[in-house]
Design a protein around this motif. Sequence first.
Motif, PDB file in Angstrom:
ATOM      1  N   ASP A 122       0.871  -1.172  -0.036  1.00 20.21           N
ATOM      2  CA  ASP A 122      -0.116   0.050  -0.021  1.00 20.21           C
ATOM      3  C   ASP A 122       0.701   1.241   0.013  1.00 20.21           C
ATOM      4  OD1 ASP A 122      -2.187  -1.593  -0.200  1.00 20.21           O
ATOM      5  OD2 ASP A 122      -2.977  -0.846   1.988  1.00 20.21           O
ATOM      6  N   LYS A 123       2.009   1.292   0.511  1.00 18.11           N
ATOM      7  CA  LYS A 123       2.775   2.691   0.890  1.00 18.11           C
ATOM      8  C   LYS A 123       4.059   2.462   0.241  1.00 18.11           C
ATOM      9  CE  LYS A 123      -0.699   3.760   3.423  1.00 18.11           C
ATOM     10  NZ  LYS A 123      -1.696   4.769   2.686  1.00 18.11           N
ATOM     11  N   TRP A 127       6.628   5.846   0.394  1.00 18.08           N
ATOM     12  CA  TRP A 127       7.775   5.968   1.193  1.00 18.08           C
ATOM     13  C   TRP A 127       9.203   6.034   0.189  1.00 18.08           C
ATOM     14  CZ3 TRP A 127       8.672   6.793   5.680  1.00 18.08           C
ATOM     15  CH2 TRP A 127       7.685   6.349   6.842  1.00 18.08           C
ATOM     16  N   THR A 210       0.512  -0.759  10.155  1.00 16.64           N
ATOM     17  CA  THR A 210       0.986   0.075   8.894  1.00 16.64           C
ATOM     18  C   THR A 210       1.973   1.173   9.434  1.00 16.64           C
ATOM     19  OG1 THR A 210       0.227   1.413   7.035  1.00 16.64           O
ATOM     20  CG2 THR A 210      -0.890   1.842   8.971  1.00 16.64           C
ATOM     21  N   PHE A 212       3.426   5.098   7.312  1.00 20.87           N
ATOM     22  CA  PHE A 212       3.164   5.848   6.035  1.00 20.87           C
ATOM     23  C   PHE A 212       3.382   7.336   6.307  1.00 20.87           C
ATOM     24  CE2 PHE A 212      -1.122   5.358   7.745  1.00 20.87           C
ATOM     25  CZ  PHE A 212      -1.431   6.640   7.890  1.00 20.87           C
TER      26      PHE A 212
END
Length: 219
Positions: A122-123, A127, A210, A212
Amino acid sequence: MQPFKSAVLAVAIGATLSMCPLAARAEAPTPGADVQMMVRVNGHDIPIDAASLRHASLHSPSEAPAGGDNSSQNLLGWDQWFGCFSLNHEDDIFATYYTPSVDMHAGREINDSFGYKHIRADKLGVWTDEYDSAVAAGWNPALQNMEDWDDLMSVAAETGIEYPNFQGGSAVNNTTCVNVNLDFVKPGVGLVYTFNAIAVYSNTNDRLITAFPTTRTTC
């Protein structure tokens, strides 16, 4: 990050300038010195460097956390990568962050997703953008034992969990959310880049869910 190199990086920084002997005040500016990533704690930028690192262990559930100060540039080694993506060992632990104790597991991408796989799926893009932007501003990651986006993510998660600038959470989901500010400072010049990051972890099983980058200063 190249998965064929083994080791781990996870960082914790002192809460205040007076309480942590390892995270000292930045030295007097030196013109021409390298851009340094710092964590903002109580309004003060504290260097993240070899003298102020505390490493979490890279280990499987059957192994005890490793001690020592043998830093390296990679969050994952080949065995961890293989276990995560080939064998789908979602409970393998890639890093352990302390105070409170939170584990980054290999995780899963769907159905109550969490951990490294979830963050990567997802990230990874955001990043990578932060990593590349900091490098473009003059930061040399290798000088602070980092090599890729997930090393930066792990540092942000660790510093946020231990010394958040903001902490919230969800009573419904029984999770904690923290927000941390990372500054990139060039001695003699000042701030050249900055971003905030959020980390969310479970209060029931201590899993990192998570992490982010964000433009927010809260959760």
